[in-house]
Design an enzyme around this catalytic site. Structure first.
Site, PDB file in Angstrom:
ATOM      1  N   PHE A 173      -7.081  22.419 -23.895  1.00 36.35           N
ATOM      2  CA  PHE A 173      -7.436  21.009 -24.040  1.00 36.35           C
ATOM      3  C   PHE A 173      -8.670  20.765 -23.169  1.00 36.35           C
ATOM      4  CE2 PHE A 173      -7.526  16.483 -23.242  1.00 36.35           C
ATOM      5  CZ  PHE A 173      -7.578  16.058 -24.547  1.00 36.35           C
ATOM      6  N   THR A 174      -9.533  19.865 -23.635  1.00 36.95           N
ATOM      7  CA  THR A 174     -10.857  19.701 -23.009  1.00 36.95           C
ATOM      8  C   THR A 174     -10.791  19.514 -21.489  1.00 36.95           C
ATOM      9  OG1 THR A 174     -10.753  17.372 -23.636  1.00 36.95           O
ATOM     10  CG2 THR A 174     -12.014  18.830 -25.081  1.00 36.95           C
ATOM     11  N   TYR A 176       0.833  -1.204   0.000  1.00 37.13           N
ATOM     12  CA  TYR A 176       0.000   0.000   0.000  1.00 37.13           C
ATOM     13  C   TYR A 176       0.870   1.258   0.000  1.00 37.13           C
ATOM     14  CZ  TYR A 176      -3.757   3.255   0.783  1.00 37.13           C
ATOM     15  OH  TYR A 176      -4.635   4.297   0.628  1.00 37.13           O
ATOM     16  N   ASP A 182       1.999  21.077 -19.743  1.00 41.36           N
ATOM     17  CA  ASP A 182       1.288  19.822 -20.001  1.00 41.36           C
ATOM     18  C   ASP A 182       2.255  19.001 -20.842  1.00 41.36           C
ATOM     19  OD1 ASP A 182      -0.140  17.689 -20.942  1.00 41.36           O
ATOM     20  OD2 ASP A 182      -1.973  18.806 -21.322  1.00 41.36           O
ATOM     21  N   PHE A 233     -18.851  15.681 -25.986  1.00 41.78           N
ATOM     22  CA  PHE A 233     -18.415  14.865 -27.132  1.00 41.78           C
ATOM     23  C   PHE A 233     -18.335  13.378 -26.811  1.00 41.78           C
ATOM     24  CE2 PHE A 233     -14.279  14.434 -25.256  1.00 41.78           C
ATOM     25  CZ  PHE A 233     -14.140  15.609 -24.519  1.00 41.78           C
ATOM     26  N   ARG A 261     -12.885  16.642 -33.603  1.00 40.58           N
ATOM     27  CA  ARG A 261     -12.277  17.712 -32.820  1.00 40.58           C
ATOM     28  C   ARG A 261     -12.750  19.029 -33.441  1.00 40.58           C
ATOM     29  NH1 ARG A 261     -10.083  15.922 -27.902  1.00 40.58           N
ATOM     30  NH2 ARG A 261     -12.314  15.738 -27.915  1.00 40.58           N
ATOM     31  N   LYS A 279       0.252   8.528 -23.065  1.00 40.89           N
ATOM     32  CA  LYS A 279       0.744   8.946 -24.387  1.00 40.89           C
ATOM     33  C   LYS A 279       2.248   8.653 -24.491  1.00 40.89           C
ATOM     34  CE  LYS A 279      -3.298  11.292 -24.071  1.00 40.89           C
ATOM     35  NZ  LYS A 279      -4.171  11.240 -22.872  1.00 40.89           N
TER      36      LYS A 279
HETATM   37  C1  P71 Z   1      -6.577  12.165 -26.428  1.00 42.29           C
HETATM   38  C2  P71 Z   1      -6.659  12.264 -24.964  1.00 42.29           C
HETATM   39  C3  P71 Z   1      -7.684  11.452 -24.234  1.00 42.29           C
HETATM   40  C4  P71 Z   1      -8.960  12.207 -24.311  1.00 42.29           C
HETATM   41  C5  P71 Z   1      -9.291  13.074 -23.297  1.00 42.29           C
HETATM   42  C6  P71 Z   1     -10.432  13.843 -23.412  1.00 42.29           C
HETATM   43  C7  P71 Z   1     -11.198  13.755 -24.547  1.00 42.29           C
HETATM   44  C8  P71 Z   1     -10.877  12.867 -25.542  1.00 42.29           C
HETATM   45  C9  P71 Z   1      -9.745  12.100 -25.408  1.00 42.29           C
HETATM   46  C10 P71 Z   1      -5.748  13.464 -23.129  1.00 42.29           C
HETATM   47  C11 P71 Z   1      -4.974  14.554 -22.695  1.00 42.29           C
HETATM   48  C12 P71 Z   1      -4.176  15.320 -23.611  1.00 42.29           C
HETATM   49  C13 P71 Z   1      -3.477  16.423 -23.154  1.00 42.29           C
HETATM   50  C14 P71 Z   1      -2.662  17.243 -24.068  1.00 42.29           C
HETATM   51  C15 P71 Z   1      -4.297  16.040 -20.948  1.00 42.29           C
HETATM   52  C16 P71 Z   1      -5.004  14.942 -21.338  1.00 42.29           C
HETATM   53  C17 P71 Z   1      -5.806  14.201 -20.326  1.00 42.29           C
HETATM   54  N1  P71 Z   1      -5.880  13.177 -24.402  1.00 42.29           N
HETATM   55  N2  P71 Z   1      -3.546  16.764 -21.850  1.00 42.29           N
HETATM   56  O1  P71 Z   1      -5.860  12.983 -27.022  1.00 42.29           O
HETATM   57  O2  P71 Z   1      -4.082  15.000 -24.896  1.00 42.29           O
HETATM   58  O3  P71 Z   1      -5.156  13.029 -19.980  1.00 42.29           O
HETATM   59  O4  P71 Z   1      -6.762  11.252 -20.688  1.00 42.29           O
HETATM   60  O5  P71 Z   1      -4.892  10.752 -19.128  1.00 42.29           O
HETATM   61  O6  P71 Z   1      -6.809  12.081 -18.353  1.00 42.29           O
HETATM   62  O7  P71 Z   1      -7.193  11.263 -26.995  1.00 42.29           O
HETATM   63  P1  P71 Z   1      -5.970  11.696 -19.505  1.00 42.29           P
END
Ligand code: P71
Length: 473
Positions: free
Chosen positions: A142-143, A90, A231, A465, A398, A274
């Site tokens: 970013f969303t 843990y 980021d 979305f 997008r 990523k």
């Molecule tokens: C991508 C994603 C995943 C995603 C997230 C929201 C809507 C659709 C798809 C996630 C990112 C990203 C950047 C620059 C933070 C996050 C969040 N991307 N910054 O591109 O690209 O990370 O998904 O691990 O929570 O498909 P998280």
């Protein structure tokens, strides 16, 4: 292609020139995962029951899945071996210390707070730094990032250069901050808790930030006493673009460039799904001791103890090893090279894409597929549906659906960019898969006449979305 490319060979039979690639992927395939081919009728039924939203398809109904590069990478045998060495204590798992070491060595930050994924880190950072009424400038939104900033009471202001909003501009660093825009925010806003800098910029098309720009942003912010939070989700891909596009960096390694880049910031949020080559995980890094203490306090409320933050020990080990693999130049050459291959193939057929080709994805310019379709008929959502219907390729909208609604007016945000993202998972698909994707995109591009777009029939309250549903208009 790089300088070490071998000369072309004239073919004896036809006299044509055979151009030789000087590299291929630096790995071979040891295990395969079968995927299903579907019929047009099956895809029609699947798309209809998914409400014309590619997020709502079952992955088993998808042939080539380019929805996202997030958590979809193939792990190496070294990473899988690390999975077996998970210490599931843990508290104080040895894998946490391996991760801490990898982050420190390759990103350079002092404190590591693990989280279950990127948005977990964004949540903690926003809560500890933002006060209601604050302004957070960033190089395009970013969303999830913007959502957490707004939830904490801040207003987001876009300070990216104008070229980023023009899909045809070939500026090599479309992720750059417009220093005049940033200075305006820094001098007029009541309080700016930090500047949020993304590298690369996902919503702009996977576009990089130059070293020269982050250095200048750093100087400007230092004059105003404002920290920079990176980021760093795709910062290694960003480093590759600096290496290949920015004068003075060709002879440096990605690893060296990454360290230098991060040294101009005060911390980062990270989606480990990523660059770091894992299926789940993330972290928050900070250099400031007091802030790190606050983050360690808060992480136990939302994520887990500060030495696991929502991840299993084995997940942390896989990420520690993934980081080491991700900064290798050979890996990045093949990774970004595959995206470039698909993009150049599409360009050769005249398909409208965002230029320059991004680091993790090729973005189709949906406005130019359907020039007469109004934005509230959701051209990018329509194009994503068409691509699936044609060949079982899954992509992501997008555009106006992703941009959501303005809180005050209740109207759609109408972003300039109306894009469909073909996102390439790391180490997953072959060049033949890319060829099939290109054939499908070209077929859809040549068959746009009768389409009237979509009508939204269900709209969820948050991040619409993901779960919105549509019908043909
Ligand atoms: C991508 C994603 C995943 C995603 C997230 C929201 C809507 C659709 C798809 C996630 C990112 C990203 C950047 C620059 C933070 C996050 C969040 N991307 N910054 O591109 O690209 O990370 O998904 O691990 O929570 O498909 P998280």
């Amino acid at each position: 292609m790089n300088a070490s490319q071998p000369p072309p060979i004239p073919l004896r039979t036809t006299g044509q020139q055979l151009h030789r690639r000087s590299w291929a992927e630096p790995w071979k395939i040891k295990m395969v995962e079968p995927i299903k081919l579907t019929t047009a009728a099956q895809r029609k039924a699947a798309m209809s029951s998914a409400g014309y939203n590619t997020f709502l398809l079952r992955s088993e109904d998808v042939y080539i899945d380019l929805l996202t590069d997030s958590g979809t990478s193939a792990m190496s045998d070294w990473q899988w071996a690390g999975i077996m060495l998970g210490d599931e204590a843990y508290a104080g798992s040895r894998n946490f210390y391996h991760l801490e070491d990898a982050v420190h060595r390759h990103y350079g930050y002092r404190h590591l707070i693990p989280t279950h994924q990127g948005r977990g880190a964004e949540h903690i950072l926003s809560q500890i730094m933002i006060q209601p009424g604050d302004t957070v400038p960033g190089n395009m939104y970013f969303t999830t990032t913007r959502y957490h900033q707004e939830l904490a009471g801040a207003q987001f202001v876009d300070v990216i250069i104008d070229e980023a909003h023009d899909p045809a501009s070939t500026h090599p660093f479309k992720g750059d901050v417009d220093l005049a825009k940033l200075e305006r925010v820094l001098t007029t806003a009541a309080r700016v808790p930090y500047v949020c800098l993304a590298a690369t910029v996902n919503m702009a098309g996977g576009q990089p930030v130059s070293m020269g720009n982050i250095r200048a942003v750093r100087e400007l912010c230092a004059r105003h006493g404002v920290p920079i939070m990176l980021d760093a989700t795709r910062a290694v891909e960003n480093a590759w673009f600096i290496k290949t596009r920015e004068p003075g960096y060709a002879d440096k390694t990605c690893a060296e460039i990454l360290l230098e880049f991060c040294s101009h910031s005060d911390g980062c949020t990270m989606s480990g799904k990523k660059d770091p080559l894992v299926n789940i995980g993330g972290w928050l890094s900070l250099n400031d001791d007091t802030l790190a203490e606050k983050a360690r306090n808060l992480v136990v409320v939302y994520e887990g103890l500060h030495t696991y933050g929502g991840m299993a020990g084995r997940d942390m080990e896989a990420m520690a090893r993934g980081i080491v693999e991700s900064v290798q130049d050979d890996h990045m050459r093949a990774r970004v090279g595959q995206v470039e291959y698909l993009g150049e193939l599409l360009q050769s057929f005249g398909v409208p894409i965002v230029l320059p080709i991004g680091g993790h994805a090729v973005y189709l310019d949906a406005r130019r597929f359907y020039p007469d379709m109004p934005q509230d008929r959701f051209p990018a959502q329509t194009l994503a549906a068409e691509l699936y219907l044609d060949g079982g390729v899954r992509s992501m909208e997008r555009g106006v659906v992703s941009a959501g609604r303005d809180k005050a007016s209740g109207q759609h945000h109408y972003p300039k960019l109306e894009l469909v993202r073909l996102t390439i998972p790391r180490r997953v698909y072959t060049q033949a898969h890319m060829d099939v994707v290109a054939e499908s995109v070209v077929a859809v591009y040549q068959n746009t006449e009768k389409l009237k777009g979509l009508r939204m029939v269900y709209e969820p309250e948050y991040l619409r979305f993901f779960q919105a549903r549509f019908e043909p208009a």
